[in-house]
Design a protein around this motif. Structure first.
Motif, PDB file in Angstrom:
ATOM      1  N   LEU A  89       0.839  -1.201   0.000  1.00 26.97           N
ATOM      2  CA  LEU A  89       0.000   0.000   0.000  1.00 26.97           C
ATOM      3  C   LEU A  89       0.875   1.252   0.000  1.00 26.97           C
ATOM      4  O   LEU A  89       0.636   2.201  -0.756  1.00 26.97           O
ATOM      5  N   ARG A  90       1.903   1.237   0.822  1.00 31.71           N
ATOM      6  CA  ARG A  90       2.809   2.401   0.922  1.00 31.71           C
ATOM      7  C   ARG A  90       3.621   2.643  -0.339  1.00 31.71           C
ATOM      8  O   ARG A  90       4.176   3.729  -0.500  1.00 31.71           O
ATOM      9  N   SER A  91       3.729   1.644  -1.192  1.00 24.64           N
ATOM     10  CA  SER A  91       4.490   1.812  -2.441  1.00 24.64           C
ATOM     11  C   SER A  91       3.654   2.482  -3.530  1.00 24.64           C
ATOM     12  O   SER A  91       4.184   2.880  -4.565  1.00 24.64           O
ATOM     13  N   LEU A  92       2.363   2.614  -3.304  1.00 19.45           N
ATOM     14  CA  LEU A  92       1.486   3.263  -4.293  1.00 19.45           C
ATOM     15  C   LEU A  92       1.548   4.784  -4.090  1.00 19.45           C
ATOM     16  O   LEU A  92       2.007   5.255  -3.058  1.00 19.45           O
ATOM     17  N   PRO A  93       1.104   5.579  -5.095  1.00 21.27           N
ATOM     18  CA  PRO A  93       1.215   7.043  -4.981  1.00 21.27           C
ATOM     19  C   PRO A  93       0.576   7.580  -3.696  1.00 21.27           C
ATOM     20  O   PRO A  93      -0.476   7.113  -3.272  1.00 21.27           O
ATOM     21  N   PHE A  94       1.257   8.565  -3.112  1.00 26.56           N
ATOM     22  CA  PHE A  94       0.848   9.147  -1.829  1.00 26.56           C
ATOM     23  C   PHE A  94       0.018  10.404  -2.058  1.00 26.56           C
ATOM     24  O   PHE A  94       0.296  11.200  -2.953  1.00 26.56           O
ATOM     25  N   ARG A  95      -0.989  10.567  -1.215  1.00 34.03           N
ATOM     26  CA  ARG A  95      -1.857  11.735  -1.342  1.00 34.03           C
ATOM     27  C   ARG A  95      -2.324  12.162   0.054  1.00 34.03           C
ATOM     28  O   ARG A  95      -2.529  11.322   0.920  1.00 34.03           O
ATOM     29  N   VAL A  96      -2.508  13.460   0.234  1.00 33.46           N
ATOM     30  CA  VAL A  96      -2.994  13.969   1.519  1.00 33.46           C
ATOM     31  C   VAL A  96      -4.397  14.530   1.358  1.00 33.46           C
ATOM     32  O   VAL A  96      -4.697  15.201   0.367  1.00 33.46           O
ATOM     33  N   SER A  97      -5.248  14.253   2.317  1.00 33.40           N
ATOM     34  CA  SER A  97      -6.563  14.876   2.403  1.00 33.40           C
ATOM     35  C   SER A  97      -6.552  15.835   3.593  1.00 33.40           C
ATOM     36  O   SER A  97      -6.643  15.411   4.747  1.00 33.40           O
ATOM     37  N   PRO A  98      -6.395  17.136   3.333  1.00 29.71           N
ATOM     38  CA  PRO A  98      -6.321  18.092   4.439  1.00 29.71           C
ATOM     39  C   PRO A  98      -7.700  18.383   5.020  1.00 29.71           C
ATOM     40  O   PRO A  98      -8.722  18.051   4.412  1.00 29.71           O
ATOM     41  N   ASP A  99      -7.721  18.996   6.183  1.00 23.82           N
ATOM     42  CA  ASP A  99      -8.968  19.513   6.768  1.00 23.82           C
ATOM     43  C   ASP A  99     -10.068  18.471   6.852  1.00 23.82           C
ATOM     44  O   ASP A  99     -11.219  18.730   6.503  1.00 23.82           O
ATOM     45  N   SER A 100      -9.719  17.278   7.316  1.00 19.71           N
ATOM     46  CA  SER A 100     -10.707  16.215   7.464  1.00 19.71           C
ATOM     47  C   SER A 100     -11.088  16.077   8.938  1.00 19.71           C
ATOM     48  O   SER A 100     -10.235  16.156   9.817  1.00 19.71           O
ATOM     49  N   TYR A 101     -12.373  15.859   9.162  1.00 18.75           N
ATOM     50  CA  TYR A 101     -12.905  15.751  10.525  1.00 18.75           C
ATOM     51  C   TYR A 101     -13.444  14.351  10.779  1.00 18.75           C
ATOM     52  O   TYR A 101     -13.936  13.691   9.859  1.00 18.75           O
ATOM     53  N   ILE A 102     -13.341  13.913  12.033  1.00 19.42           N
ATOM     54  CA  ILE A 102     -14.033  12.708  12.486  1.00 19.42           C
ATOM     55  C   ILE A 102     -15.129  13.190  13.429  1.00 19.42           C
ATOM     56  O   ILE A 102     -14.850  13.690  14.514  1.00 19.42           O
ATOM     57  N   VAL A 103     -16.356  13.076  12.975  1.00 15.63           N
ATOM     58  CA  VAL A 103     -17.493  13.565  13.747  1.00 15.63           C
ATOM     59  C   VAL A 103     -18.099  12.380  14.487  1.00 15.63           C
ATOM     60  O   VAL A 103     -18.758  11.536  13.901  1.00 15.63           O
ATOM     61  N   SER A 104     -17.842  12.311  15.771  1.00 17.48           N
ATOM     62  CA  SER A 104     -18.263  11.153  16.556  1.00 17.48           C
ATOM     63  C   SER A 104     -19.532  11.462  17.341  1.00 17.48           C
ATOM     64  O   SER A 104     -19.652  12.530  17.931  1.00 17.48           O
TER      65      SER A 104
END
Ligand SMILES: Nc1nc2c(c(=O)[nH]1)N[C@H]1C(S)=C(S)[C@@H](COP(=O)(O)O)O[C@H]1N2
Ligand SMILES: [Mo]
Length: 150
Positions: free
Chosen positions: A36-51
């Motif tokens: 999984l780590r060898s595949l292209p890396f991407r960031v999703s900024p400003d993500s929330y976990i609404v519990s």
């Protein structure tokens, strides 16, 4: 009186191994964390976990591999739907439209949080659906299976 909501989040990792399987009608493929780590890396900024249990946490920058990259690599056919299920049996369904790579906030199989590798307790590997900011029902920790439907 205690109310146990139908989706009280499970705080306890069910197993230690972060690998998962990609399942198609043709069979099943094992995806290790290293692959999984060898595949292209991407960031999703400003993500929330609404519990429902303990309020909203975040914003986090989740880093990982786009779901579409995993599909392209392990199941490069045309699918309408993906069902992502955790090792503890928590599941969500996504449509092809939701995992398209040009989406503004694409769906991620995340393994970093704020620049560090997640702990297993933080969900490694965790599905991030950035557009879902309701009850975190789609922010699936401990992904165990990605199942594709034509
Ligand atoms: N595998 C798994 N993922 C899950 C859940 C769960 O019970 N099992 N609960 C969901 C819900 S309802 C919430 S609110 C969040 C809680 O995330 P947190 O433990 O990182 O705060 O996890 C989501 N992902
Ligand atoms: Mo939740």
């Amino acid at each position: 009186m205690t109310h146990h909501h139908a989706h009280d989040p499970n705080p306890t990792p069910p197993t230690d191994d972060p690998s998962f399987v990609v399942v198609t009608p043709a069979g099943s493929q094992h995806v290790t964390f290293e692959v999984l780590r060898s595949l292209p890396f991407r960031v999703s900024p400003d993500s929330y976990i609404v519990s429902t249990g303990h309020g909203t946490s975040g914003p986090f920058a989740f880093g990982g591999t786009l779901l579409v990259e995993v599909i392209k690599r392990f199941a490069p056919e045309q699918w309408t739907t993906a069902q992502v299920t955790s090792v503890d049996g928590f599941a969500t369904r996504l449509t092809a439209d939701e995992w398209r790579p040009e989406a503004e906030r694409p769906v991620l199989l995340a393994y970093e949080i704020d620049g560090r590798v997640m702990t297993r307790a933080q969900g490694l590997v965790r599905l991030i659906v950035p557009t879902e900011t309701d009850e975190a029902l789609r922010q699936i920790k401990w992904v165990g299976e990605v199942r594709l439907f034509a």
